[in-house]
Design a protein around this motif. Structure first.
Motif, PDB file in Angstrom:
ATOM      1  N   MET A   1       9.936 -21.505   4.614  1.00  0.00           N
ATOM      2  CA  MET A   1       8.754 -20.752   4.227  1.00  0.00           C
ATOM      3  C   MET A   1       9.135 -19.298   4.003  1.00  0.00           C
ATOM      4  O   MET A   1       9.894 -18.724   4.781  1.00  0.00           O
ATOM      5  CB  MET A   1       7.703 -20.850   5.340  1.00  0.00           C
ATOM      6  N   ASP A   2       8.630 -18.703   2.906  1.00  0.00           N
ATOM      7  CA  ASP A   2       8.856 -17.282   2.679  1.00  0.00           C
ATOM      8  C   ASP A   2       7.756 -16.745   1.776  1.00  0.00           C
ATOM      9  O   ASP A   2       6.981 -17.517   1.180  1.00  0.00           O
ATOM     10  CB  ASP A   2      10.237 -17.025   2.060  1.00  0.00           C
ATOM     11  N   LEU A   3       7.682 -15.433   1.683  1.00  0.00           N
ATOM     12  CA  LEU A   3       6.707 -14.750   0.843  1.00  0.00           C
ATOM     13  C   LEU A   3       7.430 -14.027  -0.281  1.00  0.00           C
ATOM     14  O   LEU A   3       8.420 -13.334  -0.045  1.00  0.00           O
ATOM     15  CB  LEU A   3       5.887 -13.755   1.671  1.00  0.00           C
ATOM     16  N   ALA A   4       6.943 -14.193  -1.509  1.00  0.00           N
ATOM     17  CA  ALA A   4       7.562 -13.605  -2.690  1.00  0.00           C
ATOM     18  C   ALA A   4       7.037 -12.195  -2.917  1.00  0.00           C
ATOM     19  O   ALA A   4       6.007 -11.798  -2.363  1.00  0.00           O
ATOM     20  CB  ALA A   4       7.285 -14.487  -3.909  1.00  0.00           C
ATOM     21  N   PRO A   5       7.711 -11.395  -3.766  1.00  0.00           N
ATOM     22  CA  PRO A   5       7.252 -10.031  -4.034  1.00  0.00           C
ATOM     23  C   PRO A   5       5.847  -9.958  -4.622  1.00  0.00           C
ATOM     24  O   PRO A   5       5.159  -8.946  -4.444  1.00  0.00           O
ATOM     25  CB  PRO A   5       8.294  -9.496  -5.030  1.00  0.00           C
ATOM     26  N   ASP A   6       5.406 -11.003  -5.330  1.00  0.00           N
ATOM     27  CA  ASP A   6       4.050 -11.012  -5.893  1.00  0.00           C
ATOM     28  C   ASP A   6       3.020 -11.580  -4.919  1.00  0.00           C
ATOM     29  O   ASP A   6       1.886 -11.878  -5.312  1.00  0.00           O
ATOM     30  CB  ASP A   6       4.017 -11.801  -7.203  1.00  0.00           C
ATOM     31  N   CYS A   7       3.416 -11.725  -3.645  1.00  0.00           N
ATOM     32  CA  CYS A   7       2.544 -12.200  -2.561  1.00  0.00           C
ATOM     33  C   CYS A   7       2.270 -13.691  -2.600  1.00  0.00           C
ATOM     34  O   CYS A   7       1.478 -14.189  -1.787  1.00  0.00           O
ATOM     35  CB  CYS A   7       1.213 -11.429  -2.523  1.00  0.00           C
ATOM     36  N   THR A   8       2.875 -14.430  -3.522  1.00  0.00           N
ATOM     37  CA  THR A   8       2.738 -15.873  -3.475  1.00  0.00           C
ATOM     38  C   THR A   8       3.570 -16.428  -2.323  1.00  0.00           C
ATOM     39  O   THR A   8       4.474 -15.768  -1.803  1.00  0.00           O
ATOM     40  CB  THR A   8       3.166 -16.532  -4.797  1.00  0.00           C
ATOM     41  N   VAL A   9       3.233 -17.647  -1.933  1.00  0.00           N
ATOM     42  CA  VAL A   9       3.858 -18.307  -0.791  1.00  0.00           C
ATOM     43  C   VAL A   9       4.818 -19.369  -1.314  1.00  0.00           C
ATOM     44  O   VAL A   9       4.462 -20.158  -2.196  1.00  0.00           O
ATOM     45  CB  VAL A   9       2.792 -18.947   0.103  1.00  0.00           C
ATOM     46  N   VAL A  10       6.029 -19.396  -0.785  1.00  0.00           N
ATOM     47  CA  VAL A  10       7.046 -20.359  -1.203  1.00  0.00           C
ATOM     48  C   VAL A  10       7.392 -21.225  -0.002  1.00  0.00           C
ATOM     49  O   VAL A  10       7.759 -20.714   1.061  1.00  0.00           O
ATOM     50  CB  VAL A  10       8.301 -19.652  -1.749  1.00  0.00           C
ATOM     51  N   VAL A  11       7.262 -22.545  -0.161  1.00  0.00           N
ATOM     52  CA  VAL A  11       7.527 -23.467   0.937  1.00  0.00           C
ATOM     53  C   VAL A  11       8.377 -24.619   0.431  1.00  0.00           C
ATOM     54  O   VAL A  11       8.209 -25.087  -0.695  1.00  0.00           O
ATOM     55  CB  VAL A  11       6.210 -23.977   1.567  1.00  0.00           C
ATOM     56  N   GLY A  12       9.318 -25.067   1.256  1.00  0.00           N
ATOM     57  CA  GLY A  12      10.193 -26.169   0.878  1.00  0.00           C
ATOM     58  C   GLY A  12      10.174 -27.262   1.914  1.00  0.00           C
ATOM     59  O   GLY A  12       9.845 -27.031   3.085  1.00  0.00           O
ATOM     60  N   GLY A  13      10.534 -28.469   1.493  1.00  0.00           N
ATOM     61  CA  GLY A  13      10.603 -29.596   2.414  1.00  0.00           C
ATOM     62  C   GLY A  13      10.742 -30.897   1.652  1.00  0.00           C
ATOM     63  O   GLY A  13      11.376 -30.958   0.597  1.00  0.00           O
ATOM     64  N   ARG A  14      10.115 -31.924   2.179  1.00  0.00           N
ATOM     65  CA  ARG A  14      10.052 -33.216   1.493  1.00  0.00           C
ATOM     66  C   ARG A  14       8.588 -33.468   1.121  1.00  0.00           C
ATOM     67  O   ARG A  14       7.714 -33.480   1.980  1.00  0.00           O
ATOM     68  CB  ARG A  14      10.567 -34.338   2.395  1.00  0.00           C
ATOM     69  N   PHE A  15       8.335 -33.661  -0.164  1.00  0.00           N
ATOM     70  CA  PHE A  15       6.984 -33.899  -0.668  1.00  0.00           C
ATOM     71  C   PHE A  15       7.043 -35.142  -1.546  1.00  0.00           C
ATOM     72  O   PHE A  15       7.617 -35.111  -2.632  1.00  0.00           O
ATOM     73  CB  PHE A  15       6.470 -32.702  -1.475  1.00  0.00           C
ATOM     74  N   GLU A  16       6.475 -36.226  -1.070  1.00  0.00           N
ATOM     75  CA  GLU A  16       6.561 -37.495  -1.778  1.00  0.00           C
ATOM     76  C   GLU A  16       5.171 -37.977  -2.178  1.00  0.00           C
ATOM     77  O   GLU A  16       4.178 -37.701  -1.502  1.00  0.00           O
ATOM     78  CB  GLU A  16       7.235 -38.553  -0.887  1.00  0.00           C
ATOM     79  N   GLY A  17       5.088 -38.648  -3.315  1.00  0.00           N
ATOM     80  CA  GLY A  17       3.841 -39.282  -3.730  1.00  0.00           C
ATOM     81  C   GLY A  17       2.932 -38.426  -4.570  1.00  0.00           C
ATOM     82  O   GLY A  17       1.932 -38.918  -5.097  1.00  0.00           O
ATOM     83  N   THR A  18       3.235 -37.122  -4.718  1.00  0.00           N
ATOM     84  CA  THR A  18       2.398 -36.268  -5.549  1.00  0.00           C
ATOM     85  C   THR A  18       3.185 -35.056  -6.004  1.00  0.00           C
ATOM     86  O   THR A  18       4.073 -34.572  -5.291  1.00  0.00           O
ATOM     87  CB  THR A  18       1.138 -35.801  -4.796  1.00  0.00           C
ATOM     88  N   ASP A  19       2.866 -34.576  -7.213  1.00  0.00           N
ATOM     89  CA  ASP A  19       3.376 -33.298  -7.718  1.00  0.00           C
ATOM     90  C   ASP A  19       2.262 -32.269  -7.770  1.00  0.00           C
ATOM     91  O   ASP A  19       2.384 -31.245  -8.448  1.00  0.00           O
ATOM     92  CB  ASP A  19       3.998 -33.483  -9.105  1.00  0.00           C
ATOM     93  N   PHE A  20       1.151 -32.540  -7.079  1.00  0.00           N
ATOM     94  CA  PHE A  20       0.039 -31.593  -6.941  1.00  0.00           C
ATOM     95  C   PHE A  20      -0.524 -31.159  -8.289  1.00  0.00           C
ATOM     96  O   PHE A  20      -0.944 -30.015  -8.477  1.00  0.00           O
ATOM     97  CB  PHE A  20       0.480 -30.368  -6.135  1.00  0.00           C
ATOM     98  N   GLY A  21      -0.516 -32.083  -9.250  1.00  0.00           N
ATOM     99  CA  GLY A  21      -1.078 -31.775 -10.556  1.00  0.00           C
ATOM    100  C   GLY A  21      -0.193 -30.928 -11.441  1.00  0.00           C
ATOM    101  O   GLY A  21      -0.617 -30.484 -12.517  1.00  0.00           O
TER     102      GLY A  21
END
Length: 400
Positions: A1-21
């Motif tokens: 988990m980290d925060l980008a310079p534009d204040c968006t949130v960046v998170v990584g892991g395992r995400f299966e079954g969806t690409d969130f649209g």
């Protein structure tokens, strides 16, 4: 988990079954592993990048927004827009931890081997460690230092079996620069400091200092000594029952400290432990670490019963259910370590552990593993999931 310079949130892991649209970008044939960019409130997925089958760590470059990623496919640096990889290394096996400096230097752990790359992906140096564990890495462009932490097994003296935490710093050529802790069994044994200690996390704070979080199996630990001068006491701040290692046995407790990146000199340190209703010390372990622009320290992980005021905690006006095991906790200290600004769990009857933390620009975020639902939700993108959890909340402004 980290925060980008534009204040968006960046998170990584395992995400299966969806690409969130989203239509995901794919790096090195990625499948279940992913990096997500969320809006600043964490309520909308803006971008998905697939790489590997699981992302184990990431860090955002604080000036450009490029994202260094460690996964079972190796190491990659994603362009700030997350549309493609600027470079990737996939021939060294899975990477467990990664860090990126303001000059683009990337440091990564592949098992017990440290590999450091310049901004173009060219290898600067590699170093294999023979220690019992190598747990984390950080890198600083100002001091041009790379930091690694772990622990060694040093048995056979008066302590019997003994684990000893260490932090080691190297310059960009791979030459040793300084070390902290890393004592031997004779020094620890002669002083009666026989608690096992482990270096768990290192992180460059947004205030420019290096932070270390470790654990100890009890209170007779080497953290009571200056990390570079065993004869001197540590600059520890003791206050109250949760920041003083008395009435505790061999349960694992947390220690965190602020260090000068260039020299390793200690500035402040502090112990943290949970306590049972009887007052006896109990287990609390660190698995995530960050510090904001003012030097407020964010530490998180997994705790047994109980953190302070556990029965009275509430989130968004809802009192949390009582402790049910394996609290996913976050502590935020004042810059001088003399006050707890926040000590919270996100469990709502479930079990888990905080694995990632970020704090910057008046925002904070965490990523957690969920062992058992439920966890607290509020305006959630997904109300429940089998194994992952993320939360975004207001932090403190950058100025102290």
């Amino acid at each position: 988990m980290d925060l980008a310079p534009d204040c968006t949130v960046v998170v990584g892991g395992r995400f299966e079954g969806t690409d969130f649209g989203q239509a995901p970008a794919v790096v090195a044939g990625g499948t279940g592993g992913a990096v997500l960019r969320l809006d600043p409130r964490g309520q909308k997925v803006l971008k998905v990048v697939r790489l590997g089958t699981v992302v184990s760590d990431l860090e955002v470059r604080r000036d450009t927004g490029a994202v260094a990623v460690a996964s079972d496919a190796g190491v990659a640096v994603l362009e700030p827009g997350l549309g493609a990889a600027a470079w990737a290394v996939g021939d060294q096996g899975p990477a467990s931890r990664v860090a990126v400096a303001g000059d683009g230097t990337v440091a990564a752990l592949f098992g017990k081997t440290l590999r450091v790359y310049d901004a173009s992906g060219a290898l600067l140096f590699s170093k294999a460690f023979g220690d019992a564990a190598v747990n984390d890495v950080a890198v600083d462009a100002v001091s041009r230092r790379v930091f690694v932490t772990g622990f060694k097994q040093d048995d056979g003296y008066t302590c019997g079996q003994l684990q000893i935490a260490w932090v080691r710093a190297f310059d960009y050529r791979g030459a040793p620069a300084w070390k902290a802790y890393d004592w031997d069994k004779t020094q620890a044994g002669d002083a009666g400091l026989c608690a096992d200690t482990r270096g768990m996390r290192v992180a460059m704070g947004r205030d420019g200092y290096l932070y270390f979080a470790g654990e100890s199996a009890g209170g007779n630990f080497i953290y009571s000594r200056d990390p570079q001068d065993f004869a001197e006491p540590a600059a520890n701040v003791k206050r109250g029952p949760y920041h003083d290692a008395y009435n505790t046995a061999s349960n694992h407790i947390t220690y965190y400290t602020r260090l000068e990146p260039a020299t390793g000199a200690q500035l402040l340190g502090q112990v943290l432990l949970a306590r049972l209703g009887s007052g006896k010390g109990n287990t609390i372990r660190p698995l995530a670490l960050a510090a904001d622009e003012a030097g407020r320290v964010y530490v998180g992980g997994i705790a047994a019963c109980c953190i302070a005021a556990r029965d009275a905690l509430s989130l968004n006006g809802r009192t949390l259910p009582p402790y049910a095991g394996d609290d996913a906790w976050v502590l935020v200290t004042s810059p001088d370590f003399r006050a707890d600004l926040l000590w919270m769990v996100w469990n709502a009857g479930g079990k888990g552990e905080v694995r990632g933390l970020a704090a910057a620009g008046g925002a904070a975020a965490l990523a957690a593993v969920v062992r058992l639902n439920p966890f607290h939700t509020h305006r959630a993108l997904q109300e429940a999931g089998p194994g992952g959890y993320a939360s975004v909340w207001p932090g403190w402004p950058p100025a102290p």
